[in-house]
Write an enzyme that holds these catalytic residues in place. Sequence first.
Site, PDB file in Angstrom:
ATOM      1  N   LYS A 176     -17.461  14.717   5.771  1.00 43.19           N
ATOM      2  CA  LYS A 176     -16.642  14.987   4.787  1.00 43.19           C
ATOM      3  C   LYS A 176     -17.312  14.978   3.219  1.00 43.19           C
ATOM      4  CE  LYS A 176     -13.131  12.468   4.464  1.00 43.19           C
ATOM      5  NZ  LYS A 176     -13.937  11.296   3.689  1.00 43.19           N
ATOM      6  N   THR A 205     -20.514  15.435   2.934  1.00 42.90           N
ATOM      7  CA  THR A 205     -21.522  16.497   2.859  1.00 42.90           C
ATOM      8  C   THR A 205     -20.741  17.744   2.223  1.00 42.90           C
ATOM      9  OG1 THR A 205     -22.667  15.183   4.565  1.00 42.90           O
ATOM     10  CG2 THR A 205     -23.345  17.279   4.310  1.00 42.90           C
ATOM     11  N   LYS A 253     -21.108   2.219   9.651  1.00 45.61           N
ATOM     12  CA  LYS A 253     -20.545   3.663   9.214  1.00 45.61           C
ATOM     13  C   LYS A 253     -21.876   4.423   8.549  1.00 45.61           C
ATOM     14  CE  LYS A 253     -17.033   6.096   6.421  1.00 45.61           C
ATOM     15  NZ  LYS A 253     -18.003   6.696   5.337  1.00 45.61           N
ATOM     16  N   PHE A 276     -11.480   8.873   5.356  1.00 42.87           N
ATOM     17  CA  PHE A 276     -11.125   9.004   6.748  1.00 42.87           C
ATOM     18  C   PHE A 276     -10.420  10.375   6.744  1.00 42.87           C
ATOM     19  CE2 PHE A 276     -11.925   4.536   6.505  1.00 42.87           C
ATOM     20  CZ  PHE A 276     -13.027   4.396   7.389  1.00 42.87           C
ATOM     21  N   PHE A 322     -23.055  21.869  13.163  1.00 44.44           N
ATOM     22  CA  PHE A 322     -24.162  20.959  13.694  1.00 44.44           C
ATOM     23  C   PHE A 322     -25.121  21.802  14.406  1.00 44.44           C
ATOM     24  CE2 PHE A 322     -21.784  17.535  12.280  1.00 44.44           C
ATOM     25  CZ  PHE A 322     -22.124  16.424  12.377  1.00 44.44           C
ATOM     26  N   TRP A 352     -25.449  20.944   5.417  1.00 40.36           N
ATOM     27  CA  TRP A 352     -26.410  19.704   5.809  1.00 40.36           C
ATOM     28  C   TRP A 352     -27.676  20.572   5.470  1.00 40.36           C
ATOM     29  CZ3 TRP A 352     -30.749  18.435   8.361  1.00 40.36           C
ATOM     30  CH2 TRP A 352     -31.273  17.291   8.460  1.00 40.36           C
ATOM     31  N   ARG A 389     -16.100   8.718  -4.299  1.00 35.37           N
ATOM     32  CA  ARG A 389     -15.971   7.390  -4.259  1.00 35.37           C
ATOM     33  C   ARG A 389     -17.334   6.734  -4.088  1.00 35.37           C
ATOM     34  NH1 ARG A 389     -13.075   6.027   0.932  1.00 35.37           N
ATOM     35  NH2 ARG A 389     -14.381   7.952   1.421  1.00 35.37           N
ATOM     36  N   ALA A 401      -9.916   3.922   3.023  1.00 32.39           N
ATOM     37  CA  ALA A 401      -8.563   4.652   3.336  1.00 32.39           C
ATOM     38  C   ALA A 401      -7.649   3.997   4.473  1.00 32.39           C
ATOM     39  CB  ALA A 401      -8.705   6.205   3.434  1.00 32.39           C
TER      40      ALA A 401
END
Length: 552
Positions: A68, A70, A102, A298, A378, A406, A91, A270
């Site tokens: 998210k 990224t 994480k 999240f 990906f 990415w 954030r 979150a």
Amino acid sequence: MKDIEIAQQSEMLPIVEIAKKAGLSEDEIEQYGPYKAKIGLPLSARPKTKQKLILVTAVNPTPAGEGKSTVTVGLGDALNLSGQKAMIALREPSLGPVMGMKGGATGGGYSQVVPMEDINLHFTGDMHALTTANNTLAALIDNHIYQGNKLGIDQRRVIWKRVLDINDRALRHVVIGIGGITQGIPREDGFDITVASEMMAILCLATDIADLKRRLGKIVIGYTFEKEPVTVDQLGVTGALALLLKDALKPNLVQTLAHTPAIIHGGPFANIAHGCNSVLATKTALQLADYTVTEAGFGADLGAEKFLDIKAPQLGKYPDTIVIVATVRALKMNGGVAKNELDHEDLVALENGFANLARHIKSMKRYNIPVVVAINRFMADTEAELTKLVELCAEIDTKAVVADVWAKGGTGALDLAQTVIKTCDKDVAPVELYAKEDLLEDKIKTIVTEIYGGKDVEFSPKALRQLQEFKTFGWDKLPVCMAKTQYSLSDDPKKLGAPTDFTIHVREFVPKLGAGFIVALTGNVLTMPGLPKVPAAMGMNLADDGTIIGLY
């Protein structure tokens, strides 16, 4: 190449140049070294921007990865590459997940904010200021009780916990004040993680110093022997707490690898807090840029719902577009594929797992705001899988765009940027999920049925007693902040996909009057996480030349 290696090889511009690019003068920033700064507030008058706001959210997180942050960074870079003036509002990372499992919160690959090591570690000290303010209040409460307890605080009913910005399960439940008569009054206590604290929520929702002090003063620290609430204002320490937060209140300015200005400020989780960066950060970006790309933690069931129901009314603006990030991998995992099998093409599992994304799309459209799906690509994704996911979204009247951020940074999100620009031009009238005057229990039922797709809510005996108390105190119509597992739409982390006919179990409420909402603790969710068996910290090191190793 690892994320940290990409970041370390990048060439950052001096922060004064990034400030100038954002439309800030050198007098309007306070430098924290060459590449970080705080923005002085309030900003001086300046020409009005388009003030388009894009909220990036996601499907429920899985070990497969979603990306998210990224995508948020890549989209911001892509908007600038498309000739728009864009900024990003993210954030701040917590050291808990950084040192735990994480990871950080600075994006990845060629879609990162930098300096990523600083941001993921101590940054400008905001987390430490919040931890200190929180624990100063805790010390002042216990000192008041020890020094005669003029307010008549019942030490058994103190609800203000101490905090630490690291996962430490051993501190969830503690006893303090033992060791003799001069060591304080013995009582049960506990620690939350800093990002779950009311201090964090207040920092993220305050609009200026006066509002910060008003909110701090309204914090309920506990109850008297007569079961009446006691506030910080009654304790007489509002000003002292404000002093500790005066610098932390100012948003932080950094940059992306592509030199897009980025504001990173505030970091509530979150799943156990409201999951959004600060109102001041988002407001500042809106004042400076035509397009502000922000994110909420999240999945859409947590961060996005809280952005729309808690933050947006305080911000005075709803998003013009909601972008939901999904990956083929995450949806296949929701469709029953094991993590070690995700690199194999599986269209059946993808279609089965699509139910999770479809539920989030439906819940976000409930607010009458345009929704776009960003498919974060990906390496192992096949063309057949990507095409299938675009088709599945089209079948429910939703535009999906593949983004390769990415590997390619902003150039991998140019199509997504063009789609978002078009949706932001639509005239929309956002619809609130619930009315402000609805009772607390009715708001929870609405969230469960309309956002989670559940059937009912069950309140524990303690929660039912609290609901009656809140009516007595006039708190029964405040907004609700749901504390729930991030891994499932239900309160059972093992129920993946889009479960139906489930019941959400509310075990306890925590009043956060300074933040302006009531937290509902559901299932077995914890406000102080624990470290995994092999914490990420075990792979980190500092080279003799000062180079950081192993930070993702």
